[in-house]
Design a protein around this motif. Structure first.
Motif, PDB file in Angstrom:
ATOM      1  N   ALA A 218       0.809  -1.219   0.000  1.00 32.76           N
ATOM      2  CA  ALA A 218       0.000   0.000   0.000  1.00 32.76           C
ATOM      3  C   ALA A 218       0.839   1.264   0.000  1.00 32.76           C
ATOM      4  O   ALA A 218       0.454   2.279  -0.611  1.00 32.76           O
ATOM      5  CB  ALA A 218      -0.931  -0.006   1.219  1.00 32.76           C
ATOM      6  N   MET A 219       1.975   1.257   0.668  1.00 30.56           N
ATOM      7  CA  MET A 219       2.740   2.488   0.844  1.00 30.56           C
ATOM      8  C   MET A 219       3.271   3.096  -0.465  1.00 30.56           C
ATOM      9  O   MET A 219       3.120   4.304  -0.678  1.00 30.56           O
ATOM     10  CB  MET A 219       3.891   2.250   1.824  1.00 30.56           C
ATOM     11  N   PRO A 220       3.929   2.336  -1.353  1.00 24.50           N
ATOM     12  CA  PRO A 220       4.464   2.969  -2.558  1.00 24.50           C
ATOM     13  C   PRO A 220       3.390   3.652  -3.406  1.00 24.50           C
ATOM     14  O   PRO A 220       3.617   4.757  -3.927  1.00 24.50           O
ATOM     15  CB  PRO A 220       5.097   1.795  -3.328  1.00 24.50           C
ATOM     16  N   ILE A 221       2.233   3.016  -3.538  1.00 20.60           N
ATOM     17  CA  ILE A 221       1.149   3.610  -4.316  1.00 20.60           C
ATOM     18  C   ILE A 221       0.661   4.888  -3.653  1.00 20.60           C
ATOM     19  O   ILE A 221       0.447   5.920  -4.311  1.00 20.60           O
ATOM     20  CB  ILE A 221      -0.003   2.599  -4.462  1.00 20.60           C
ATOM     21  N   SER A 222       0.497   4.852  -2.347  1.00 17.87           N
ATOM     22  CA  SER A 222      -0.015   6.007  -1.621  1.00 17.87           C
ATOM     23  C   SER A 222       0.972   7.169  -1.641  1.00 17.87           C
ATOM     24  O   SER A 222       0.585   8.330  -1.845  1.00 17.87           O
ATOM     25  CB  SER A 222      -0.328   5.606  -0.176  1.00 17.87           C
ATOM     26  N   VAL A 223       2.251   6.859  -1.426  1.00 19.22           N
ATOM     27  CA  VAL A 223       3.272   7.916  -1.440  1.00 19.22           C
ATOM     28  C   VAL A 223       3.384   8.526  -2.828  1.00 19.22           C
ATOM     29  O   VAL A 223       3.511   9.749  -2.982  1.00 19.22           O
ATOM     30  CB  VAL A 223       4.634   7.349  -0.982  1.00 19.22           C
ATOM     31  N   THR A 224       3.317   7.686  -3.860  1.00 18.40           N
ATOM     32  CA  THR A 224       3.381   8.203  -5.228  1.00 18.40           C
ATOM     33  C   THR A 224       2.207   9.133  -5.509  1.00 18.40           C
ATOM     34  O   THR A 224       2.371  10.209  -6.111  1.00 18.40           O
ATOM     35  CB  THR A 224       3.390   7.033  -6.239  1.00 18.40           C
ATOM     36  N   ALA A 225       1.005   8.731  -5.089  1.00 18.89           N
ATOM     37  CA  ALA A 225      -0.172   9.575  -5.302  1.00 18.89           C
ATOM     38  C   ALA A 225      -0.039  10.889  -4.535  1.00 18.89           C
ATOM     39  O   ALA A 225      -0.413  11.960  -5.044  1.00 18.89           O
ATOM     40  CB  ALA A 225      -1.428   8.827  -4.855  1.00 18.89           C
ATOM     41  N   PHE A 226       0.497  10.832  -3.328  1.00 17.64           N
ATOM     42  CA  PHE A 226       0.715  12.051  -2.545  1.00 17.64           C
ATOM     43  C   PHE A 226       1.720  12.960  -3.241  1.00 17.64           C
ATOM     44  O   PHE A 226       1.556  14.189  -3.290  1.00 17.64           O
ATOM     45  CB  PHE A 226       1.202  11.672  -1.148  1.00 17.64           C
ATOM     46  N   ALA A 227       2.779  12.352  -3.779  1.00 14.29           N
ATOM     47  CA  ALA A 227       3.827  13.136  -4.437  1.00 14.29           C
ATOM     48  C   ALA A 227       3.330  13.804  -5.708  1.00 14.29           C
ATOM     49  O   ALA A 227       3.830  14.869  -6.091  1.00 14.29           O
ATOM     50  CB  ALA A 227       5.023  12.241  -4.746  1.00 14.29           C
ATOM     51  N   VAL A 228       2.367  13.196  -6.386  1.00 15.97           N
ATOM     52  CA  VAL A 228       1.796  13.820  -7.575  1.00 15.97           C
ATOM     53  C   VAL A 228       1.171  15.166  -7.215  1.00 15.97           C
ATOM     54  O   VAL A 228       1.240  16.138  -7.979  1.00 15.97           O
ATOM     55  CB  VAL A 228       0.748  12.880  -8.218  1.00 15.97           C
ATOM     56  N   PRO A 277       0.265   9.773  11.489  1.00 17.43           N
ATOM     57  CA  PRO A 277       0.544  11.054  10.816  1.00 17.43           C
ATOM     58  C   PRO A 277       0.252  11.039   9.320  1.00 17.43           C
ATOM     59  O   PRO A 277      -0.160  12.062   8.753  1.00 17.43           O
ATOM     60  CB  PRO A 277       2.046  11.267  11.082  1.00 17.43           C
ATOM     61  N   SER A 278       0.435   9.881   8.673  1.00 16.27           N
ATOM     62  CA  SER A 278       0.196   9.823   7.233  1.00 16.27           C
ATOM     63  C   SER A 278      -1.286   9.970   6.890  1.00 16.27           C
ATOM     64  O   SER A 278      -1.627  10.373   5.771  1.00 16.27           O
ATOM     65  CB  SER A 278       0.721   8.499   6.657  1.00 16.27           C
ATOM     66  N   LEU A 279      -2.169   9.670   7.840  1.00 21.03           N
ATOM     67  CA  LEU A 279      -3.604   9.764   7.573  1.00 21.03           C
ATOM     68  C   LEU A 279      -4.090  11.206   7.494  1.00 21.03           C
ATOM     69  O   LEU A 279      -5.152  11.476   6.916  1.00 21.03           O
ATOM     70  CB  LEU A 279      -4.389   9.021   8.661  1.00 21.03           C
ATOM     71  N   VAL A 280      -3.313  12.128   8.070  1.00 24.06           N
ATOM     72  CA  VAL A 280      -3.735  13.534   8.095  1.00 24.06           C
ATOM     73  C   VAL A 280      -2.685  14.463   7.498  1.00 24.06           C
ATOM     74  O   VAL A 280      -2.858  15.683   7.522  1.00 24.06           O
ATOM     75  CB  VAL A 280      -4.055  13.979   9.543  1.00 24.06           C
ATOM     76  N   LEU A 285       6.678  17.410   4.575  1.00 17.35           N
ATOM     77  CA  LEU A 285       7.347  17.332   5.870  1.00 17.35           C
ATOM     78  C   LEU A 285       6.556  16.459   6.842  1.00 17.35           C
ATOM     79  O   LEU A 285       7.119  15.590   7.526  1.00 17.35           O
ATOM     80  CB  LEU A 285       7.531  18.733   6.453  1.00 17.35           C
ATOM     81  N   GLU A 286       5.259  16.678   6.900  1.00 18.72           N
ATOM     82  CA  GLU A 286       4.422  15.882   7.809  1.00 18.72           C
ATOM     83  C   GLU A 286       4.439  14.411   7.407  1.00 18.72           C
ATOM     84  O   GLU A 286       4.560  13.530   8.272  1.00 18.72           O
ATOM     85  CB  GLU A 286       2.988  16.412   7.790  1.00 18.72           C
ATOM     86  N   LEU A 287       4.340  14.153   6.123  1.00 18.12           N
ATOM     87  CA  LEU A 287       4.363  12.763   5.684  1.00 18.12           C
ATOM     88  C   LEU A 287       5.746  12.155   5.909  1.00 18.12           C
ATOM     89  O   LEU A 287       5.860  10.980   6.295  1.00 18.12           O
ATOM     90  CB  LEU A 287       3.991  12.670   4.198  1.00 18.12           C
ATOM     91  N   GLY A 288       6.790  12.934   5.684  1.00 20.21           N
ATOM     92  CA  GLY A 288       8.144  12.437   5.886  1.00 20.21           C
ATOM     93  C   GLY A 288       8.378  11.977   7.314  1.00 20.21           C
ATOM     94  O   GLY A 288       9.055  10.967   7.556  1.00 20.21           O
ATOM     95  N   ILE A 289       7.803  12.690   8.284  1.00 18.61           N
ATOM     96  CA  ILE A 289       7.943  12.283   9.684  1.00 18.61           C
ATOM     97  C   ILE A 289       7.300  10.918   9.902  1.00 18.61           C
ATOM     98  O   ILE A 289       7.877  10.025  10.537  1.00 18.61           O
ATOM     99  CB  ILE A 289       7.310  13.344  10.610  1.00 18.61           C
ATOM    100  N   GLY A 348      -8.398   9.581  -2.484  1.00 24.16           N
ATOM    101  CA  GLY A 348      -7.143  10.298  -2.541  1.00 24.16           C
ATOM    102  C   GLY A 348      -6.042   9.550  -1.790  1.00 24.16           C
ATOM    103  O   GLY A 348      -6.252   8.445  -1.281  1.00 24.16           O
ATOM    104  N   PRO A 349      -4.850  10.146  -1.701  1.00 23.73           N
ATOM    105  CA  PRO A 349      -3.709   9.466  -1.068  1.00 23.73           C
ATOM    106  C   PRO A 349      -3.988   8.981   0.351  1.00 23.73           C
ATOM    107  O   PRO A 349      -3.516   7.920   0.760  1.00 23.73           O
ATOM    108  CB  PRO A 349      -2.616  10.532  -1.080  1.00 23.73           C
ATOM    109  N   HIS A 350      -4.780   9.749   1.114  1.00 22.23           N
ATOM    110  CA  HIS A 350      -5.038   9.345   2.493  1.00 22.23           C
ATOM    111  C   HIS A 350      -5.823   8.037   2.562  1.00 22.23           C
ATOM    112  O   HIS A 350      -5.714   7.297   3.555  1.00 22.23           O
ATOM    113  CB  HIS A 350      -5.774  10.452   3.238  1.00 22.23           C
ATOM    114  N   GLY A 351      -6.605   7.744   1.536  1.00 20.60           N
ATOM    115  CA  GLY A 351      -7.282   6.452   1.484  1.00 20.60           C
ATOM    116  C   GLY A 351      -6.283   5.314   1.381  1.00 20.60           C
ATOM    117  O   GLY A 351      -6.436   4.269   2.019  1.00 20.60           O
ATOM    118  N   GLY A 352      -5.247   5.512   0.559  1.00 14.72           N
ATOM    119  CA  GLY A 352      -4.203   4.499   0.452  1.00 14.72           C
ATOM    120  C   GLY A 352      -3.434   4.334   1.747  1.00 14.72           C
ATOM    121  O   GLY A 352      -3.104   3.211   2.153  1.00 14.72           O
ATOM    122  N   PHE A 353      -3.165   5.450   2.422  1.00  9.23           N
ATOM    123  CA  PHE A 353      -2.454   5.362   3.703  1.00  9.23           C
ATOM    124  C   PHE A 353      -3.298   4.626   4.747  1.00  9.23           C
ATOM    125  O   PHE A 353      -2.761   3.977   5.650  1.00  9.23           O
ATOM    126  CB  PHE A 353      -2.092   6.755   4.209  1.00  9.23           C
TER     127      PHE A 353
END
Length: 372
Positions: A218-228, A277-280, A285-289, A348-353
């Motif tokens: 789940a993480m790579p897809i979600s992070v990629t969508a967030f990065a878009v 933290p990834s859910l919100v 920076l917030e996601l990186g933490i 959106g990305p938070h759904g993947g997270f």
């Protein structure tokens, strides 16, 4: 035992070479088939066949290694893998490339399981955490280096050929090192080789690895969508990988007195909390933490699962045990990747997270109820 002493063990460096080839193979096949057919659907079909065949056949090949020995099983396995890659390289019809992908996945050696079984046969129990931490570091580095190497090479056919060459070279070199190979199972163990794998403690570890694979999927897809939406994809992935490497290295430096099952329960609970933290998160920076915190937990989960598996099953089926954990992780990854893709499209990305967090929570529930 310090890392320096373990690094002098020849079979570890041998498997490290092969692992880079394994990490290159899937991406190399995707690019090769897409270049030849112009279709991502076909590329996904061939790669999917490769992944499913590897997950299904891996434990069976590990069973043969336990029974007949790594030295006898590896050469024909590697020959079949090389032939399958050649079929993909030369094939023009979809069914030919798909058949090659399935055969290549079915015959690719489970180098992590083979290496872990050697450590278990060579080292006392108190030294295994360091060895398994080194294994986790090797896997992380392989999956950082392998895809990057395919990209640097640039030519899909060359990248796929290099991948197969590394797998075959590393595998043959491992087979040649007879002195460190674990002993084959006894006749008594062969009468019912799977009984040890049906123990509840091992079934729990399979469930944990299913959840861990879900997190990985789940993480790579979600992070990629967030990065878009927010950018910084490379930084985010590097943050997670860097934290994992650091945690794996630090974990293996000391001897832990807490029982592995308790460590596993604590770390999976911490990993679940670290997913919050990834859910919100609304900024890189917030996601990186959040990614750094979960990255710190991942290698500890992997190492403690390996330690617990070594203690839970008979030595006669130890390679199979490690292979089953890898297959469970692969199955969880495939299921969660599909679920995360749907969740990202819908929410959106938070759904993947949320899918990744649910996978971590599954691990925590299993370990707290069954292991702690």
């Amino acid at each position: 035992m310090p890392y320096r002493a373990l690094l002098r063990t020849p079979f570890f460096l041998t498997t490290a070479v092969g692992r880079v080839g394994v990490a290159m193979t899937s991406l190399g096949i995707v690019w090769l088939v897409h270049e030849r057919t112009g279709s991502y659907v076909t590329a996904g079909l061939v790669t999917g066949g490769f992944a499913v065949a590897e997950a299904v056949a891996g434990p069976q090949l590990a069973r043969l290694a336990d029974r007949y020995g790594q030295t006898r099983v590896l050469p024909p396995m590697l020959l079949a893998h090389a032939a399958a890659v050649a079929l993909i390289l030369t094939g023009t019809e979809t069914w030919v490339m798909a058949a090659g992908g399935i055969l290549a996945g079915a015959a690719i050696p489970q180098l992590g399981a083979l290496s872990a079984a050697r450590w278990a046969a060579l080292l006392p129990a108190e030294t295994l955490p360091t060895a398994f931490a080194l294994e986790a570091l090797a896997n992380e580095l392989a999956y950082l280096t392998g895809p990057a190497l395919v990209s640097v090479i640039g030519y899909p056919a060359v990248g796929t050929t290099v991948a197969a060459t590394l797998v075959v070279t590393g595998g043959l070199a491992l087979a040649a090192q007879r002195r460190t190979a674990p002993p084959t199972s006894t006749r008594a163990a062969r009468r019912n080789p799977g009984r040890s794998l049906l123990r509840p403690r091992f079934a729990v570890l399979v469930g944990v690895n299913l959840g861990l694979g879900g997190f990985f999927g789940a993480m790579p897809i979600s992070v990629t969508a967030f990065a878009v939406e927010h950018g910084s994809a490379t930084v985010l992935f590097a943050t997670s990988s860097g934290a994992s490497l650091l945690a794996g290295w630090l974990y293996g430096l000391r001897r832990w007195r807490t029982a592995p099952r308790v460590q596993l329960a604590l770390v999976t609970c911490g990993m679940t909390v670290a997913c919050l933290p990834s859910l919100v998160a609304d900024s890189p920076l917030e996601l990186g933490i959040g990614l750094a915190l979960t990255g710190l937990a991942v290698p500890v989960v992997i190492v403690t699962c390996s330690i617990s598996a070594e203690a839970a099953v008979d030595r006669a089926v130890l390679t199979q045990a490690f292979a089953w954990l890898a297959s469970a992780s692969a199955a969880g990854s495939a299921l969660a990747a599909a679920a995360a893709g749907w969740a990202v499209d819908a929410f959106g990305p938070h759904g993947g997270f949320a899918v990744a967090a649910a996978s971590a929570a599954l691990m925590a529930v299993i370990t707290c109820l069954c292991l702690a």
